[in-house]
Write an enzyme that holds these catalytic residues in place. Structure first.
Site, mmCIF file in Angstrom:
data_model
loop_
_atom_site.group_PDB
_atom_site.id
_atom_site.type_symbol
_atom_site.label_atom_id
_atom_site.label_comp_id
_atom_site.label_asym_id
_atom_site.label_seq_id
_atom_site.Cartn_x
_atom_site.Cartn_y
_atom_site.Cartn_z
ATOM 1 N N LYS A 15 -6.045 -0.141 14.031
ATOM 2 C CA LYS A 15 -6.502 -1.356 13.355
ATOM 3 C C LYS A 15 -6.574 -2.535 14.322
ATOM 4 O O LYS A 15 -6.949 -3.644 13.944
ATOM 5 C CB LYS A 15 -5.578 -1.699 12.187
ATOM 6 C CG LYS A 15 -5.658 -0.705 11.016
ATOM 7 C CD LYS A 15 -4.940 -1.265 9.820
ATOM 8 C CE LYS A 15 -4.444 -0.186 8.873
ATOM 9 N NZ LYS A 15 -5.507 0.409 8.058
ATOM 10 N N CYS A 34 -5.554 2.333 -1.566
ATOM 11 C CA CYS A 34 -4.197 2.870 -1.489
ATOM 12 C C CYS A 34 -3.169 1.842 -1.958
ATOM 13 O O CYS A 34 -2.096 1.703 -1.358
ATOM 14 C CB CYS A 34 -3.872 3.343 -0.071
ATOM 15 S SG CYS A 34 -4.921 4.692 0.446
ATOM 16 N N ASP A 40 5.925 -4.265 7.329
ATOM 17 C CA ASP A 40 4.795 -3.389 7.573
ATOM 18 C C ASP A 40 3.678 -4.262 8.155
ATOM 19 O O ASP A 40 3.024 -5.009 7.439
ATOM 20 C CB ASP A 40 4.398 -2.753 6.233
ATOM 21 C CG ASP A 40 3.052 -2.067 6.270
ATOM 22 O OD1 ASP A 40 2.419 -2.039 7.341
ATOM 23 O OD2 ASP A 40 2.631 -1.565 5.210
ATOM 24 N N GLN A 86 -1.524 -4.635 8.791
ATOM 25 C CA GLN A 86 -2.600 -5.620 8.682
ATOM 26 C C GLN A 86 -2.264 -6.910 9.411
ATOM 27 O O GLN A 86 -3.125 -7.749 9.615
ATOM 28 C CB GLN A 86 -2.880 -5.939 7.206
ATOM 29 C CG GLN A 86 -3.371 -4.772 6.396
ATOM 30 C CD GLN A 86 -4.720 -4.266 6.848
ATOM 31 O OE1 GLN A 86 -5.492 -5.000 7.453
ATOM 32 N NE2 GLN A 86 -4.994 -3.007 6.589
ATOM 33 N N HIS A 102 0.851 -1.184 0.000
ATOM 34 C CA HIS A 102 0.000 0.000 0.000
ATOM 35 C C HIS A 102 0.894 1.243 0.000
ATOM 36 O O HIS A 102 2.098 1.158 0.199
ATOM 37 C CB HIS A 102 -1.026 -0.009 1.143
ATOM 38 C CG HIS A 102 -0.489 0.161 2.511
ATOM 39 N ND1 HIS A 102 -1.200 0.714 3.544
ATOM 40 C CD2 HIS A 102 0.709 -0.148 3.026
ATOM 41 C CE1 HIS A 102 -0.482 0.733 4.622
ATOM 42 N NE2 HIS A 102 0.683 0.218 4.349
#
Lengths: 413, 141
Positions: free
Chosen positions: A226, A366, A200, A203, A123
């Protein structure tokens, strides 16, 4: 303990609200999760009874706030399996954590002709900061390509991750297709050439049991919002020996040791990388979110999402006429489903579902390079979290039937 | 009204499915691209002028039903009109969607009036206005 879905749902006040006169069906946790009452109450309590700035005051309230703020740092380090608390740096979000690495570590260690390896599924947060750094330093960006099922094509890994590569930066789990990447092969290859690895985890951390030391991440970034926490809190983890070499990227209060008119010396970790008054209530609220996740159990959450994912994929397959993206191998996939009605734009699907009280994300998420790869404008994305039910999936299917009715003429093209 | 309202559906889907004046144009006098960066909708407008009159007009684009239907309605409405008529129609259309003004279109523009329904879906207003913002840039040059 057993996974008590009814109890979990009662812990999230928003789940019993109505949307457009219909019960809310929230299927957009990949964008931002809902918050349990314990997080909301913790933040309210801070402002009502504990509010003060941290690291400064000699009085009780400030000491108390500092203690709670720093307690979340300790909880975070335990949650991700870090060696100690001072390797947890609080930022505003994943994006800021990645920019911190790019601006501090990157500007010091990336030079002309060096290479940075990303994937075609990143993203924008894990793409644009590297584009900016590469432009400034005349470094080169390279991309691990994708297989058609949105898993990474690792067949040419040795040619992509060469001796010139200084950093490999990729998502733990894709926000578009839910793909969970095979990080071990990539990290092994990065070690062979002496490259650092940034994962990253925006998620990943919310869905998957994660241990940064066991998995040997150099950098790990994620956002509180999140994972049941408030917005405005992000985390950067890095190995201590790396953090030790990183110069400050923002100057100001709290990050200094001693200040003269012409120069300053800087504080030790973690303060050196946390300039200014932080999001104190947010960090303290995040501590409550971590406690909540731990009380349910990350493996239990993963198991629940896998059950929902299987159920939803089966029903969407049976629905017919939908284009589904992502791998069918659920061991490589989290609770995210991206799909399209061929001929109907995702935004139109999103608006019709909204009328039914169903919240999904539509668009490019994104992740425009992935949309280019697939040759599509965007996708409809339904994402699950611990509080979602099979009934939510059933509602989604009812909504999709309505889309089919409304756009029937177009679909027949 | 909403996306699932039948009257609105009929007009919108008709333009979406059968876009009027669709295609690129060679040697246009005015050419302008427009994009909504957040959703990725694209519209490209081509105009040929005879004096002050829009003698030819066409568009290409990609995006949702609202953005593309709105572009189709725009070209349909402006074909054969003068630039000053285009400007006043533009004001009328944007006023309807952005300033909550009641639409006051002459009868021949009733398709445009159907776009008032988009006001009920605030997230989609930018889809409906994309082609018109693009027109504004084109004739403002």
């Amino acid at each position: 303990m057993s996974f008590d879905l009814e109890k979990i749902r009662r812990d999230f006040p928003i789940l019993s609200t109505q949307m457009n006169g219909k019960p809310l069906v929230f299927l957009d946790s990949a964008a931002s999760s809902q918050k349990p009452k314990s997080v909301i109450d913790t933040i309210r309590k801070y402002y009502e009874a504990e509010n003060a700035n941290i690291h400064r005051g000699i009085y009780y309230l400030s000491q108390k706030a500092t203690e709670k703020y720093e307690m979340t740092r300790i909880k975070t380090s335990r949650f991700i399996g870090a060696a100690c608390a001072k390797v947890v740096i609080f930022t505003r979000n994943t994006t800021e954590s990645i920019n911190l690495v790019a601006q501090s570590w990157g500007r010091t260690n990336i030079h002309e002709g060096d290479e940075i390896v990303l994937t075609e599924l990143e993203h924008h947060s894990n793409l644009v900061p590297w584009q900016m750094l590469a432009q400034e330093k005349q470094a080169v960006l390279k991309f691990i390509p994708l297989n058609q099922d949105s898993t990474l094509d690792l067949s040419n890994l040795d040619e992509i991750i060469t001796e010139r590569v200084k950093l490999v930066a990729l998502a733990q789990m894709s926000n578009v297709t839910g793909t969970i990447h095979d990080l071990s092969a990539i990290i092994r290859r990065a070690r062979e050439v002496g490259a650092k690895v940034l994962i990253d985890g925006a998620q990943g951390i919310c869905h998957l049991p994660t241990n940064v030391q066991k998995e040997d991440f150099d950098f790990y970034t994620f956002s509180a919002h999140k994972m049941l926490g408030p917005t405005g809190v992000g985390v950067l983890y890095a190995k201590e020996e790396i953090l030790d070499t990183m110069p400050p990227w923002m100057g100001g209060g709290d990050m200094i040791s001693k200040v003269w008119k012409e120069k300053s010396t800087y504080a030790d970790l973690p303060a050196r990388l946390e300039a200014g008054t932080p999001n104190i209530s947010g960090v303290i609220g995040f501590g409550a979110a971590l406690e909540y996740l731990e009380s349910v159990g990350m493996q239990e959450i993963r198991n629940h999402e896998l059950e929902l994912l299987q159920y939803a994929l089966d029903r969407l397959e049976d629905f017919g006429g939908l284009e589904l993206y992502g791998t069918n191998d659920l061991s490589k996939r989290g609770g995210v489903i991206s799909f399209n009605f061929p001929g109907v734009h995702p935004h139109d699907v999103g608006s019709i579902l909204d009328e039914e009280g169903i919240a999904i994300r539509v668009g490019h998420h994104c992740a425009q390079p992935f949309m280019d790869f697939k040759g599509i404008a965007g996708t409809c994305r339904a994402s699950f979290y611990l509080y979602n039910t099979k009934e939510d999936v059933d509602s989604l299917l009812v909504g999709l039937k309505k889309v089919k009715e409304i756009f029937g003429r177009v679909l027949k093209r | 009204m909403s996306l699932s309202d039948s009257l609105y559906q009929e007009v919108l889907l008709d333009h979406y499915q059968n876009p009027r004046h669709h295609g690129k144009m060679e040697h246009s006098d005015l050419h302008q691209e427009g994009v909504n960066p957040l959703c990725g909708d694209e519209v490209e407008l081509f105009l040929k002028l005879k004096g002050d009159i829009i003698s030819e007009i066409s568009f290409v684009g990609k995006g949702c039903s609202i953005s593309q239907a709105s572009a189709s309605m725009l070209t349909d409405s402006l074909y054969g009109k003068t630039i000053s008529e285009a400007k006043s129609l533009l004001q009328e259309f944007k006023g309807m969607l952005l300033e909550d003004k009641a639409p006051n279109f002459p009868e021949e523009y009733e398709d445009l009036e159907s776009m008032e329904a988009v006001k009920k879906i605030p997230a989609r207003i930018k889809c409906a206005t994309l082609a018109w913002n693009t027109l504004e840039k084109a004739i403002g040059k």
